[in-house]
Scaffold this motif. Structure first.
Motif, PDB file in Angstrom:
ATOM      1  N   VAL A   1      45.879  73.901  -6.953  1.00 54.27           N
ATOM      2  CA  VAL A   1      46.820  73.705  -5.801  1.00 54.27           C
ATOM      3  C   VAL A   1      47.879  72.816  -6.493  1.00 54.27           C
ATOM      4  O   VAL A   1      47.693  71.510  -6.915  1.00 54.27           O
ATOM      5  CB  VAL A   1      46.475  73.084  -4.566  1.00 54.27           C
ATOM      6  CG1 VAL A   1      47.563  73.056  -3.841  1.00 54.27           C
ATOM      7  CG2 VAL A   1      45.319  74.064  -4.141  1.00 54.27           C
ATOM      8  N   SER A   2      49.184  73.337  -6.676  1.00 61.78           N
ATOM      9  CA  SER A   2      50.499  72.758  -7.203  1.00 61.78           C
ATOM     10  C   SER A   2      51.086  72.184  -5.950  1.00 61.78           C
ATOM     11  O   SER A   2      51.303  73.040  -4.881  1.00 61.78           O
ATOM     12  CB  SER A   2      51.234  73.543  -7.779  1.00 61.78           C
ATOM     13  OG  SER A   2      52.596  73.077  -8.056  1.00 61.78           O
ATOM     14  N   LEU A   3      51.206  70.816  -5.736  1.00 67.24           N
ATOM     15  CA  LEU A   3      51.623  70.216  -4.530  1.00 67.24           C
ATOM     16  C   LEU A   3      53.118  70.560  -4.298  1.00 67.24           C
ATOM     17  O   LEU A   3      53.755  71.428  -4.856  1.00 67.24           O
ATOM     18  CB  LEU A   3      51.182  68.749  -4.572  1.00 67.24           C
ATOM     19  CG  LEU A   3      49.584  68.971  -4.565  1.00 67.24           C
ATOM     20  CD1 LEU A   3      49.161  67.550  -4.980  1.00 67.24           C
ATOM     21  CD2 LEU A   3      48.973  69.354  -3.305  1.00 67.24           C
ATOM     22  N   GLY A   4      53.740  69.620  -3.464  1.00 69.19           N
ATOM     23  CA  GLY A   4      55.074  69.905  -2.998  1.00 69.19           C
ATOM     24  C   GLY A   4      56.270  69.926  -3.819  1.00 69.19           C
ATOM     25  O   GLY A   4      57.228  70.449  -3.627  1.00 69.19           O
ATOM     26  N   HIS A   5      56.362  69.091  -5.235  1.00 69.78           N
ATOM     27  CA  HIS A   5      57.348  68.909  -5.861  1.00 69.78           C
ATOM     28  C   HIS A   5      56.741  68.837  -7.065  1.00 69.78           C
ATOM     29  O   HIS A   5      56.297  67.642  -7.767  1.00 69.78           O
ATOM     30  CB  HIS A   5      58.249  67.703  -5.702  1.00 69.78           C
ATOM     31  CG  HIS A   5      59.534  67.741  -6.255  1.00 69.78           C
ATOM     32  ND1 HIS A   5      60.553  66.845  -6.053  1.00 69.78           N
ATOM     33  CD2 HIS A   5      60.023  68.513  -7.334  1.00 69.78           C
ATOM     34  CE1 HIS A   5      61.723  67.221  -6.850  1.00 69.78           C
ATOM     35  NE2 HIS A   5      61.411  68.423  -7.477  1.00 69.78           N
ATOM     36  N   ASP A   6      56.526  69.839  -8.072  1.00 72.25           N
ATOM     37  CA  ASP A   6      56.010  69.807  -9.200  1.00 72.25           C
ATOM     38  C   ASP A   6      56.864  70.401 -10.192  1.00 72.25           C
ATOM     39  O   ASP A   6      56.514  71.700 -10.976  1.00 72.25           O
ATOM     40  CB  ASP A   6      54.617  70.530  -9.052  1.00 72.25           C
ATOM     41  CG  ASP A   6      53.586  70.592 -10.200  1.00 72.25           C
ATOM     42  OD1 ASP A   6      54.015  69.686 -11.144  1.00 72.25           O
ATOM     43  OD2 ASP A   6      52.606  71.226 -10.245  1.00 72.25           O
TER      44      ASP A   6
END
Length: 439
Positions: free
Chosen positions: A187-192
């Motif tokens: 899971v790549s989160l909200g600001h990557d």
């Protein structure tokens, strides 16, 4: 820890973020009172305008016995001030787990402590920005702004679901090819936003061997960066991104393919859409999220119908399916949200695709997705005016994705995507290109 304070003393408390019956964090350690002192002014590199706080160590914090996970260290000064330090205790193995991949390179890119970030210098201008930023300095504001806004709520939700979890960072994925081995999902989160080519290569390999991928935010894998060690064999401490001034980078003399600019930009163009399925397009915007494929399993239990919308969920940056860029196929657009960005009409898209390994890939297409998990709760302020209905929708949709992806390659136990790019955009997307060669 390296601390500078005008307070006579302070204490450090370490909280592990999780569900914990709704408390959302648990105290795992607290220091004794530590004497405070003011440390020397930071130094600034004259070529890259890199700020470093070459301070003396204040105290050592041993994490022996701490459970793997996402932590906030809270510093409480004797004069009443507080500050946070985000910390990820890495998991020893990803096998059979959903991996939450935190984004410290992006935290650091936006960090203005000392007057410089990768966006601006002390005069606020782009031209005076840093060309490289160091982890040898505190984070600005409360110390954990990016983590609290774009990551914490997703950690809480994932832990509440009770699925097997592992924790890592983009830096660790870059450094350790085996960091994702055997993972059911990443899971790549909200600001990557800031990735190395190595990180991207390792995510792509994981996908192609059956690991599902989730991109909860927008603007993901947009900037190509280089990580530099402290000395010849020390830890990674610097994020290099020259952006439009990449020709000034002395590293390019012998490494022409390693330009630190946007992945999609020449001379080594490799748009992120070949991995994420969507392409970053613009900033800023504020628009409703509009459901397109209401019957998709991702939206199961939400009660949505085609055309239903959720105010303010699209923003402040957004992605869309871009048919003239390399895009996986078949790809299904499940949300197609009209918007205006800088006077131009466009759309944001949520998309889903699978690959021959069976791995499924979901991209939300909006940077506010993780903030949406907090909508209507009073957490994190007003969350751009998003309401409790939006919070319930984002929460259930995210639960559906995480639960399904935790079961193994989604293409083997969930319906295949129905390619609808032609019907939505009037033309098909080209086949994705192979990932760039890492030099």
């Amino acid at each position: 820890m390296y601390v500078s304070t005008t307070a006579p003393g302070f204490r450090v408390s370490a909280y592990r973020v999780g569900w914990y019956g709704g408390a959302q964090a648990r105290l795992v350690w607290r220091s004794d009172r530590v004497p405070g002192r003011v440390q020397r002014d930071p130094r600034v590199d004259t070529f890259t305008d890199t700020v470093r706080a070459d301070w003396e160590r204040t105290l050592a914090v041993r994490a022996d016995g701490w459970p793997e996970g996402a932590y906030l260290l809270r510093l409480d000064a004797s004069n009443g001030h507080q500050r946070y330090v985000p910390l990820i205790v890495r998991s020893p193995s990803a096998a059979g787990r959903t991996v939450l991949m935190h984004a410290p390179a992006t935290w650091q890119a936006y960090n203005l402590w000392g007057g410089y970030s990768l966006y601006e210098g002390k005069d606020g201008a782009y031209g005076s920005r840093s060309l490289a930023v160091s982890f040898d300095r505190p984070y600005d504001k409360n110390g954990a702004e990016k983590f609290l806004t774009y990551e914490r709520a997703a950690v809480v939700l994932a832990e509440r679901l009770g699925i097997p979890l592992a924790y890592t960072t983009g830096v660790d994925v870059h450094l350790t090819p085996s960091a994702l081995r055997g993972a059911t999902a990443v899971v790549s989160l909200g600001h990557d936003e800031y990735w190395t080519p190595e990180q991207r290569k390792h995510l792509t390999k994981a996908r192609d061997t059956g690991t599902n991928l989730v991109f909860l935010g927008a603007n993901t894998c947009f900037r190509r960066v280089r990580l530099e060690r402290k000395g010849d064999s020390g830890p990674v401490r610097t994020v290099v991104c020259f952006k439009t001034d990449y020709e000034k980078d002395p590293y390019l003399v012998e490494h022409r393919a390693m330009v630190t600019t946007d992945f999609r930009a020449p001379p080594s163009a490799d748009p992120e859409s070949s991995l994420t399925g969507v392409l970053y397009e613009g900033f800023p915007t504020d628009a409703p999220y509009v459901v397109h494929g209401a019957d998709h399993w991702i939206f199961e239990g939400t009660g949505v119908r085609r055309g239903d919308s959720f105010d303010h969920l699209v923003g402040v940056e957004y992605d869309r399916v871009t048919p003239d860029q390399p895009t996986p196929s078949p790809l299904e657009i499940v949300a197609h949200s009209p918007l205006v960005c800088k006077g131009r009409d466009s759309h944001a898209d949520s998309a889903y695709y699978t690959v021959p390994s069976g791995a499924g890939v979901f991209a939300s297409g909006t940077m506010r997705w993780v903030e949406g998990l907090m909508a209507g709760t009073g957490e994190n302020g007003r969350n751009h005016g998003m309401d409790a209905r939006t919070g319930a929708f984002v929460t259930r949709t995210t639960e559906n994705v995480l639960r399904a992806f935790a079961e193994g390659p989604a293409g083997r136990h969930r319906p295949a995507p129905k390619d609808n790019v032609r019907s939505v955009y009037g033309r098909t997307a080209p086949e994705s290109r192979p990932p760039a060669t890492v030099t």
